[in-house]
Scaffold this motif. Structure first.
Motif, PDB file in Angstrom:
ATOM      1  N   PRO A 101       0.873  -1.244   0.199  1.00 35.78           N
ATOM      2  CA  PRO A 101       0.043  -0.068   0.085  1.00 35.78           C
ATOM      3  C   PRO A 101       0.793   1.260   0.023  1.00 35.78           C
ATOM      4  CG  PRO A 101      -0.038  -0.984   2.156  1.00 35.78           C
ATOM      5  CD  PRO A 101       0.573  -1.961   1.374  1.00 35.78           C
ATOM      6  N   ARG A 102       0.517   2.143  -0.921  1.00 36.44           N
ATOM      7  CA  ARG A 102       1.264   3.599  -0.689  1.00 36.44           C
ATOM      8  C   ARG A 102       0.560   4.481   0.212  1.00 36.44           C
ATOM      9  NH1 ARG A 102      -1.422   5.053  -6.270  1.00 36.44           N
ATOM     10  NH2 ARG A 102      -3.144   4.191  -5.296  1.00 36.44           N
ATOM     11  N   PRO A 103       1.655   5.100   1.108  1.00 34.94           N
ATOM     12  CA  PRO A 103       1.458   5.842   2.334  1.00 34.94           C
ATOM     13  C   PRO A 103       0.409   6.946   1.743  1.00 34.94           C
ATOM     14  CG  PRO A 103       3.822   5.308   2.243  1.00 34.94           C
ATOM     15  CD  PRO A 103       3.428   4.567   0.839  1.00 34.94           C
ATOM     16  N   SER A 104      -0.443   7.028   2.809  1.00 34.80           N
ATOM     17  CA  SER A 104      -1.706   8.047   2.792  1.00 34.80           C
ATOM     18  C   SER A 104      -2.650   7.879   1.642  1.00 34.80           C
ATOM     19  CB  SER A 104      -0.839   9.554   2.889  1.00 34.80           C
ATOM     20  OG  SER A 104      -0.201   9.490   4.166  1.00 34.80           O
ATOM     21  N   HIS A 105      -2.602   6.862   0.832  1.00 38.74           N
ATOM     22  CA  HIS A 105      -3.487   6.341  -0.038  1.00 38.74           C
ATOM     23  C   HIS A 105      -4.468   5.595   0.549  1.00 38.74           C
ATOM     24  CE1 HIS A 105      -2.677   7.695  -4.255  1.00 38.74           C
ATOM     25  NE2 HIS A 105      -1.327   7.999  -3.691  1.00 38.74           N
ATOM     26  N   PRO A 307      -0.384  12.402  -1.918  1.00 35.27           N
ATOM     27  CA  PRO A 307       0.417  11.436  -1.395  1.00 35.27           C
ATOM     28  C   PRO A 307       1.428  10.771  -2.420  1.00 35.27           C
ATOM     29  CG  PRO A 307      -1.833  10.781  -1.476  1.00 35.27           C
ATOM     30  CD  PRO A 307      -1.672  12.274  -2.043  1.00 35.27           C
ATOM     31  N   SER A 308       1.270  10.750  -3.563  1.00 38.22           N
ATOM     32  CA  SER A 308       2.092   9.921  -4.497  1.00 38.22           C
ATOM     33  C   SER A 308       3.331  10.673  -4.934  1.00 38.22           C
ATOM     34  CB  SER A 308       1.247   9.451  -5.808  1.00 38.22           C
ATOM     35  OG  SER A 308       0.344   8.896  -5.625  1.00 38.22           O
ATOM     36  N   ILE A 309       4.425  10.538  -4.289  1.00 36.72           N
ATOM     37  CA  ILE A 309       5.568  11.177  -4.547  1.00 36.72           C
ATOM     38  C   ILE A 309       6.698  10.394  -5.023  1.00 36.72           C
ATOM     39  CG2 ILE A 309       5.216  12.933  -2.801  1.00 36.72           C
ATOM     40  CD1 ILE A 309       6.947  11.390  -0.772  1.00 36.72           C
ATOM     41  N   LYS A 311       9.774  10.195  -3.934  1.00 39.75           N
ATOM     42  CA  LYS A 311      10.735   9.948  -3.035  1.00 39.75           C
ATOM     43  C   LYS A 311      10.600   8.483  -2.443  1.00 39.75           C
ATOM     44  CE  LYS A 311      12.348  14.260  -1.315  1.00 39.75           C
ATOM     45  NZ  LYS A 311      12.460  15.257  -0.119  1.00 39.75           N
ATOM     46  N   GLN A 313       9.579   5.636   0.179  1.00 41.90           N
ATOM     47  CA  GLN A 313       8.822   5.609   1.167  1.00 41.90           C
ATOM     48  C   GLN A 313       8.624   4.297   2.057  1.00 41.90           C
ATOM     49  OE1 GLN A 313       5.231   8.287   1.064  1.00 41.90           O
ATOM     50  NE2 GLN A 313       5.464   7.798  -1.031  1.00 41.90           N
ATOM     51  N   ARG A 314       8.573   4.326   3.386  1.00 43.08           N
ATOM     52  CA  ARG A 314       8.465   2.969   3.938  1.00 43.08           C
ATOM     53  C   ARG A 314       7.047   2.413   3.888  1.00 43.08           C
ATOM     54  NH1 ARG A 314      11.237   6.502   6.923  1.00 43.08           N
ATOM     55  NH2 ARG A 314       9.665   6.631   8.505  1.00 43.08           N
ATOM     56  N   SER A 315       6.862   1.290   3.518  1.00 39.97           N
ATOM     57  CA  SER A 315       5.713   0.550   3.650  1.00 39.97           C
ATOM     58  C   SER A 315       5.854  -0.822   3.868  1.00 39.97           C
ATOM     59  CB  SER A 315       4.715   0.626   2.166  1.00 39.97           C
ATOM     60  OG  SER A 315       3.494   0.060   2.367  1.00 39.97           O
ATOM     61  N   VAL A 316       4.772  -1.800   3.934  1.00 40.31           N
ATOM     62  CA  VAL A 316       4.737  -2.962   4.489  1.00 40.31           C
ATOM     63  C   VAL A 316       4.258  -4.070   3.197  1.00 40.31           C
ATOM     64  CG1 VAL A 316       3.659  -4.651   6.034  1.00 40.31           C
ATOM     65  CG2 VAL A 316       4.408  -2.423   6.959  1.00 40.31           C
ATOM     66  N   LEU A 318       1.739  -6.729   2.008  1.00 40.55           N
ATOM     67  CA  LEU A 318       0.510  -7.124   2.746  1.00 40.55           C
ATOM     68  C   LEU A 318       0.429  -8.671   2.861  1.00 40.55           C
ATOM     69  CD1 LEU A 318      -2.100  -4.754   1.531  1.00 40.55           C
ATOM     70  CD2 LEU A 318      -0.973  -4.793   3.866  1.00 40.55           C
ATOM     71  N   LYS A 321       4.225  -9.535   4.886  1.00 39.07           N
ATOM     72  CA  LYS A 321       4.339  -9.020   6.198  1.00 39.07           C
ATOM     73  C   LYS A 321       5.650  -8.720   6.553  1.00 39.07           C
ATOM     74  CE  LYS A 321      -0.257  -9.027   7.889  1.00 39.07           C
ATOM     75  NZ  LYS A 321      -0.913  -9.481   9.248  1.00 39.07           N
TER      76      LYS A 321
ATOM     77  N   ASN B 267       2.997  12.364   4.635  1.00 38.89           N
ATOM     78  CA  ASN B 267       2.794  11.096   4.336  1.00 38.89           C
ATOM     79  C   ASN B 267       2.918  10.134   5.483  1.00 38.89           C
ATOM     80  OD1 ASN B 267       1.780  11.575   1.873  1.00 38.89           O
ATOM     81  ND2 ASN B 267       3.270  10.258   0.810  1.00 38.89           N
ATOM     82  N   PHE B 270       3.737   2.974   6.492  1.00 39.98           N
ATOM     83  CA  PHE B 270       3.132   1.991   7.085  1.00 39.98           C
ATOM     84  C   PHE B 270       4.141   1.137   7.872  1.00 39.98           C
ATOM     85  CE2 PHE B 270      -0.009   2.577   3.730  1.00 39.98           C
ATOM     86  CZ  PHE B 270      -1.138   2.415   4.629  1.00 39.98           C
ATOM     87  N   LEU B 288      -8.494   7.259   5.365  1.00 40.51           N
ATOM     88  CA  LEU B 288      -7.752   7.230   3.824  1.00 40.51           C
ATOM     89  C   LEU B 288      -8.715   6.928   2.815  1.00 40.51           C
ATOM     90  CD1 LEU B 288      -4.391   5.581   4.852  1.00 40.51           C
ATOM     91  CD2 LEU B 288      -4.759   8.199   4.287  1.00 40.51           C
TER      92      LEU B 288
END
Lengths: 356, 356, 356, 356
Positions: A101-105, A307-309, A311, A313-316, A318, A321, B267, B270, B288
């Motif tokens: 998942p994209r952060p803040s989407h 939110p789409s940038i 740079k 970004q940290r995510s996970v 799904l 995990k 942002n 996650f 969101l």
């Protein structure tokens, strides 16, 4: 159902960013109206390009096909359905995002809500593209409102930390609102506009994005428009405005700033202007007890930065995990605010046409 | 119809400030629920007195009479109707206001909307008193939400220019929220609370009033709660919160302040907390794309200063069309914010119970 | 708005007989459903041709184009929009009717309602053609119901004065209902079916038309389905069934005939069938107090004879206000009842899927 | 929600037969209407006693207390809430019924729906008593309709096998409809009325009950009233009429009988009556395509015989799952049809006032 709004002028929006089409069904347009296709196409064009050089590289001519409700250009009383084909879609861009998942989407929440069956291509039904049918419906609403003497217009009040001049909440006039619609970058102060464009360019250069604020005014709303409690001017405009992706706040009149004033400072004395009762100031933003006061309805909507940038970004992930570093490719606005101006006008128009 | 809200848990509020009664019909409460009358009476008491010394001098015991929907304290599946008699009304106080609208009140707009037939006594159906049935319905909603693991709580974030500590939007917990409900003046920081009370006392002394901001959090909202476009968390909470008189703005998460940040700043990355996916920060305020992210839902509502003040104000007589200086007698809160805290919780609960 | 129906499975039907397209937006289909396109196309085909030789000469392949809500054949949670293009339209046929209303058609009332701006071509939005999107939505509803163990089926109970065998209201089974769907002329008794076809042929020969009755049954509706007062099984099915043009009556169980019985004759005693509580008879048609009893839901819908007949008829020219003798050309069913069978099933399915 | 109906004149009915109260909230009454309390009390009285000697022995004065929405007898624009206290309740009568459902009552389905928590006293929210607030709301609707020139009236068309004269569907006039309201037993033909009363007395003597049919007419409904598809005259009247307990069927105009006619027999030719366009016959019952044609709206509603009878009946104990012979004590109408006449008028009025 959450894709529908309104009781008198009811819209039902459908589609996803990369589906065959997006569109809207509008119920409640009176029969016998000659649709103002120029008004509609201008509204659509302002949303598609923001009249500005900073819009997404994705090209959409966004020509709506009206498949029902109109005979020889005139409404016939049956529901109007307008369809906009999605043409320039590159769904491949999004494959990597399926499980990250994209952060803040909306990705993560939608994944959970729909059991992973949501349409992830281009943000699916959470895409800013869904504002195209909203803008279409808003243009029709604005035409109906125009016949009742109501004019709606908005400007970019803030981009990042650059702030435009505000509307004069007492004396803002239709000429001012309409002039804004012709601008390539619609601020009241052109110098501010130039600064904002520079700020957007700088953010883009950095692989980053900006948010902002849009201020909107509606003139000519008849006194008493709106209903008590859940159906007031503020309730309905807020409900429509929050349908626009990235909106995180709304305030009417003096709004949050008014909260730190005293009653004697914030109250708007009544006065006579000729035979008409008006208020000397307009800290109430045209709405008292949810009802129109006859003064300009003025509100401001806060947009978060896109939110789409570019740079990392940290995510996970799904599925695994595991933490993941995400780099978003694809074509994205560094700032959606300029293109959102007609969307805010549309949301306001759709709310008001249902109340008047 | 604007006095009704909700599809699953539907409320219909009726009454006027000085009518025989005010009340609410609630449809959609499951059968077999033992109503938590203590929770309800606490909620009503907090609204009636604000747990504070600054509330209106009007005394209302506000004991709701439940006339249907409950058998031996247990819901039976039929609509619940609760009635609150209006007892301590002094309608005479308002006679002078019949044709002279109070600045920043609904009087003028209501006069125009209803052809002068609106109930002017005590503000009629635009009175803050209408929040009593709202608080009742909110308490029932909170009981239902509690069984699903959702906790809602709020604090006074600002009175005039005095600002309380904010919630920690990532780690705010149920204990904090519930502790606030027992406070006589519910700020997170008691020193701030004392300053706020002093500010209210000073305004009262001056025949003036203050506004403020309430911050509310909802914990445990399941990921994916909410619907796209017009039915999102923000849309629905905003729609309910604007039903409370004097609310002029709402913002979620970083809200208006977030508009001046860059995407990389605003942002929320996650991360994993054990096996649960969360965000490191919570600038999105738990929503969101209109859907709950699983993080605390956090929003702030702006209240204008109470428009009823003792100081003389300029108005116009609607019959003679002459300017008038108005002095409002009657009993009025110098600041409604403390008493509005449970109302904000109620509005949030009513919105969420319809979405979950 | 009258083109929309439902809260959980919400449909919005649009289009006119000779517009570019007709169609439907469906909100509320769960994500992750693989649409059963065979079920849909069979339903559409039965409506288009009635599986019978007596349908209108107008050819419509009626292939719906699904433009949103589905990704690779699987629903994604976003609204599904299906569009059916109108191809074989001969609008010229209708020019003469513009100012001369056809007896027992909507023409005159629509002319008055829409100020003469209604789409008269092919009956516009009052055409039987609007049942094509209804049938589409009904097919989707039937698929969802099938997964909950609900089977719906109908037969032609009467054409003119020829009467088919009735359903056994206690023991009618799914095999019987499904077998009917494969029949070219769906009566329970084939001899009756032959007589009905002969009656239709005779009426056609005479430039005349016939009406009839359709009986419909829904099996497996869970006990307690439905809501009190305005949301009962009867209320909702009636509301949907009257959306089909030419329906003039509906009755459940023993219906009008039951009105002449005594309570002791019409009451349905409860009994045990194994561990399940059932009723020995089913004069209540599966609904008690608006709630499903667990017995088959059985109802009958009365269709008036097709108003479009070749025989000359008396009318009035709306412009000249002079009596006129009207002869209707164009292609018309001598009897819509055979083609209406899937429409009745669809209406029943749409009502029930919203209640279950 | 199923206890609410309407968008312009919205009613929300609450209560149970033996709760403290039953009542209704009405939203959408214009401000400034002086309520016609005589009209209301007559309507309530006709429902309470049927103007007849055969009503239930239960005494209810049924005086509604209007607790909001009215100031000095005049509506103020706020929702009107009317409460009717339940006084003469003997809940003990029903204790034995808790686990043994009465044949053809809602008991069994409600038990399953609400997990045994439904209010069984007096039928709870499924009681015929719930038609008292319906009649109240209907009386208000009739007052509003009267000001628009609409008159509604009904008669007992059939009791058991005794059939009254029908309305003349073309020429029925307001005087006829209003005269019926003053009758102790409202048939058009007094001889028929006497026969019906004898039939009811005989059924009562036998510990049995009778059903019947009510025919209702609405005059002066403006041409074009109603909306296409789901919002037509038939859809909305049917939806309201099925809210009355014991209704099992409805037909408009020639209805089921019309199904066996040919088009040339059932079609209603247009003609001129002075300058007004009317139809020579009225087999369409005043509605074409769901829209009012300007002819009298005429419909018939079928009532099943009262299910509560003194004769022993077979049922099943829901707890022991054993067959039981049930003998119902308590006070019950041997025939609800006479008292249902004002309820049918009310349902018709509530539907129409929302459409006009």
């Amino acid at each position: 159902m959450s894709n529908s709004y309104g009781e008198k002028f009811k819209i039902t929006i459908f589609g996803q960013s990369h589906a065959d089409a997006i569109g809207v069904v509008i119920e409640g347009i009176p029969a016998g109206i000659t649709l103002d296709m120029l008004l509609i196409s201008k509204m659509m064009a302002r949303r598609a390009t923001g009249n500005a050089p900073f819009a997404t590289a994705r090209k959409e001519d966004d020509l709506p096909e009206i498949v029902s409700g109109v005979v020889d250009g005139v409404t016939c009383g049956a529901p109007l359905c307008a369809i906009i084909r999605n043409k320039d879609t590159r769904s491949g861009d999004y494959d990597a995002l399926r499980s990250v998942p994209r952060p803040s989407h909306a990705d993560f929440a939608a994944y959970c809500k729909y059991g992973g069956k949501n349409d992830v291509r281009g943000g699916g039904s959470f895409s800013g593209r869904m504002t195209a049918p909203l803008a279409f419906a808003g243009a029709v609403a604005m035409q109906l409102l125009r016949e009742k003497g109501v004019t709606i217009g908005a400007h970019i009040a803030q981009i990042g930390t650059v702030v435009d001049d505000p509307f004069d909440p007492v004396n803002v006039d239709a000429a001012t609102l309409n002039a804004l619609k012709g601008k390539r970058f619609c601020t009241l102060n052109d110098n501010t506009g130039a600064e904002m464009q520079a700020a957007i360019a700088a953010a883009k250069q950095d692989g980053d994005s900006l948010g902002g604020v849009i201020e909107c005014a509606a003139l000519g709303v008849p006194v008493g428009t709106g209903d008590p409690m859940f159906g007031g001017i503020e309730n309905e405009i807020a409900r429509c405005v929050f349908a626009i992706p990235a909106v995180k706040g709304i305030e009417f009149g003096s709004g949050f700033a008014g909260s730190s004033l005293r009653g004697s400072e914030n109250n708007d004395p009544f006065c006579l202007k000729g035979d008409v009762i008006r208020t000397e100031t307009n800290n109430h933003g045209g709405s008292l007890g949810g009802l129109a006061s006859g003064m300009p309805v003025v509100f401001r909507a806060a947009f978060k930065p896109t939110p789409s940038i570019a740079k990392p970004q940290r995510s996970v992930d799904l599925l695994t995990k595991k933490p993941v570093t995400l780099e978003i490719s694809g074509r994205h606005d560094p700032c959606v605010v300029p293109r959102a101006v007609p969307c805010i006008e549309a949301a306001c128009a759709i709310a008001l046409v249902n109340l008047i």
